[in-house]
Enzyme design. Sequence first.
Site, short mmCIF file in Angstrom:
data_model
loop_
_atom_site.label_atom_id
_atom_site.label_comp_id
_atom_site.label_asym_id
_atom_site.label_seq_id
_atom_site.Cartn_x
_atom_site.Cartn_y
_atom_site.Cartn_z
N ASP A 18 61.06 61.07 51.37
CA ASP A 18 60.79 60.09 52.43
C ASP A 18 59.44 60.36 53.07
OD1 ASP A 18 61.24 57.97 54.08
OD2 ASP A 18 62.73 58.96 55.34
N GLY A 21 55.06 56.07 53.16
CA GLY A 21 54.41 55.02 53.96
C GLY A 21 53.72 55.62 55.17
N ASN A 66 66.12 49.18 48.24
CA ASN A 66 64.65 49.08 48.26
C ASN A 66 64.14 47.73 47.75
OD1 ASN A 66 63.97 52.60 47.50
ND2 ASN A 66 64.03 51.55 49.46
C1 FPP Z 1 60.09 56.80 50.68
O1 FPP Z 1 58.91 56.63 51.43
C2 FPP Z 1 59.82 56.81 49.25
C3 FPP Z 1 60.24 55.84 48.37
C4 FPP Z 1 60.98 54.65 48.79
C5 FPP Z 1 59.97 55.91 46.94
C6 FPP Z 1 59.76 57.26 46.32
C7 FPP Z 1 59.02 57.05 45.06
C8 FPP Z 1 58.03 57.81 44.57
C9 FPP Z 1 57.62 59.09 45.16
C10 FPP Z 1 57.27 57.40 43.35
C11 FPP Z 1 58.00 57.16 42.07
C12 FPP Z 1 59.05 58.14 41.67
C13 FPP Z 1 59.06 58.93 40.57
C14 FPP Z 1 60.30 59.73 40.23
C15 FPP Z 1 57.92 59.08 39.67
P1 FPP Z 1 58.83 55.41 52.42
O2 FPP Z 1 58.01 54.35 51.77
O3 FPP Z 1 60.19 54.97 52.84
O4 FPP Z 1 58.05 56.04 53.61
P2 FPP Z 1 58.13 55.67 55.15
O5 FPP Z 1 59.55 55.96 55.61
O6 FPP Z 1 57.12 56.57 55.76
O7 FPP Z 1 57.75 54.22 55.25
#
Ligand code: FPP
Length: 248
Positions: A18, A21, A66
């Site tokens: 997490d 973003g 998502n």
């Molecule tokens: C959460 O950050 C992250 C995700 C929803 C996606 C995670 C995916 C990756 C790291 C890339 C692809 C994966 C692999 C296995 C290669 P967020 O966007 O919710 O962050 P925030 O809470 O700060 O908005």
Amino acid sequence: MSKLTAGDVPEHVAIIMDGNGRWANSRGLPRTMGHRKGVEAVREAVRTAGDVGIRYLTLFAFSSENWNRPEAEVSDLMGLLKAFIRRDLAELHGQNVRIRVIGDKKNLRGDILPLLLEAEETTRSNTGITLVIAFNYGSRDEMTRAMQALAVEVAQGRMTPEQITPEVISSRMDTAGIPDPDLILRTSGEERLSNFLLWQAAYSELLFVPELWPDFTREVFLAALEKYAGRERRFGGLSPRQTIAVGS
Ligand code: FPP
């Protein structure tokens, strides 16, 4: 240098990645840059897990919820996952990594499903760390599908309701054959499970670290493992100390 000894290392670590973003926002960058940097953190986490002897590493890559994000972000995340498999599959295979994908594989559009299946198929016989990619995954969805499958078996007379035990339920989950996670870790300071491995988390240790996922370096991972090593797991029983006190 890490103070971990082999006996302290969890067999299965599951991670809610997490904060991509927020990492990007705090630098005035688009969210996509956070996800890109997040892929580098994925590579480092897989390497670290393999180095310390973790046998299963589960990463929450894309949840069934998502899809509700803006289309551009969904498409970027898909692109990154596809690029990761295309670019890294040969290397992961070379490192003897076995890939498993959990989540609903039905109704996936485009070329993502063939790629995920190829990754599983290519690495099926590998004997090193198992990298479990949770994609289009939601725990309640997984449990619903498992219960529907069991209901069909009962309706068809292949099983009686009494034969449904916790072990049978586990064997119908996407995670069949994978031990329950010893440690579930979430980055970015948020403290919730967000529909991740709810059935499997019954006795997992939970650890929430403040670092955002792109900042999840080897050092942060090792420090988290050291914290885990200091925990006492009782699985509903008593600790050895308590057992002696009760017995004496
Ligand atoms: C959460 O950050 C992250 C995700 C929803 C996606 C995670 C995916 C990756 C790291 C890339 C692809 C994966 C692999 C296995 C290669 P967020 O966007 O919710 O962050 P925030 O809470 O700060 O908005």
